[in-house]
Design a protein around this motif. Structure first.
Motif, PDB file in Angstrom:
ATOM      1  N   UNK A  18      30.846  42.564  41.840  1.00 41.42           N
ATOM      2  CA  UNK A  18      29.525  41.971  41.673  1.00 41.42           C
ATOM      3  C   UNK A  18      29.537  40.462  41.887  1.00 41.42           C
ATOM      4  N   UNK A  19      30.710  39.882  42.085  1.00 44.94           N
ATOM      5  CA  UNK A  19      30.805  38.454  42.370  1.00 44.94           C
ATOM      6  C   UNK A  19      30.914  37.580  41.146  1.00 44.94           C
ATOM      7  N   UNK A  20      31.106  38.163  39.983  1.00 41.68           N
ATOM      8  CA  UNK A  20      31.231  37.389  38.756  1.00 41.68           C
ATOM      9  C   UNK A  20      32.670  36.909  38.632  1.00 41.68           C
ATOM     10  N   UNK A  21      32.834  35.617  38.423  1.00 43.87           N
ATOM     11  CA  UNK A  21      34.170  35.066  38.233  1.00 43.87           C
ATOM     12  C   UNK A  21      34.514  35.111  36.747  1.00 43.87           C
ATOM     13  N   UNK A  22      35.676  35.656  36.382  1.00 49.65           N
ATOM     14  CA  UNK A  22      36.043  35.691  34.961  1.00 49.65           C
ATOM     15  C   UNK A  22      36.270  34.286  34.432  1.00 49.65           C
ATOM     16  N   UNK A  23      35.838  34.053  33.224  1.00 52.19           N
ATOM     17  CA  UNK A  23      35.997  32.753  32.595  1.00 52.19           C
ATOM     18  C   UNK A  23      36.890  32.895  31.377  1.00 52.19           C
ATOM     19  N   UNK A  24      37.691  31.872  31.152  1.00 52.71           N
ATOM     20  CA  UNK A  24      38.556  31.867  29.981  1.00 52.71           C
ATOM     21  C   UNK A  24      37.708  31.626  28.739  1.00 52.71           C
TER      22      UNK A  24
END
Length: 119
Positions: A104-110
């Motif tokens: 879906x194009x979501x970048x994982x964030x810490x």
């Protein structure tokens, strides 16, 4: 000081613009809330996988002990196999969630550290 009088069309245009701005802001807040609820649901799914595997292994091990008469061996083996199965299921679920997020194009964030938890 009073505001200069505006025509009816100007007032309607201003109100429509304000309404569309408010709707856009509400839509973004709703999307953030839904994303948070989805993440919480996925976390509960992983927790259920972890506990479910152990409990199923315990039940199978206890059943083997009951029918075969091998009192501690079946229960211990069942718990260990259930634990291994639950870790594998949780890992598989986490991989599926990450694949869906990347698709879906979501970048994982810490997750930021919370300094208040140290006390």
């Amino acid at each position: 000081m009073s505001l200069p009088p505006e025509s009816r069309e100007e007032a309607i245009t201003r109100l429509n613009r304000s309404a569309s701005d408010l709707e856009a802001r509400n839509q973004s807040q709703l999307a953030q809330e839904l994303a948070g609820q989805k993440a919480a649901g996925q976390a509960w799914r992983i927790i259920a996988d972890l506990f479910g595997g152990v409990l199923v292994g315990l039940a199978i091990g206890f059943g083997i002990d009951y029918f075969a008469g091998t009192t501690p061996v079946g229960t211990i083996g069942g718990v260990l196999l259930g634990f291994a199965l639950s870790v594998w299921m949780a890992w598989r679920t986490a991989q599926r969630i990450m694949a869906e997020a990347q698709k879906s194009g979501v970048q994982p964030q810490a997750v930021p550290f919370d300094e208040d938890e140290d006390t």
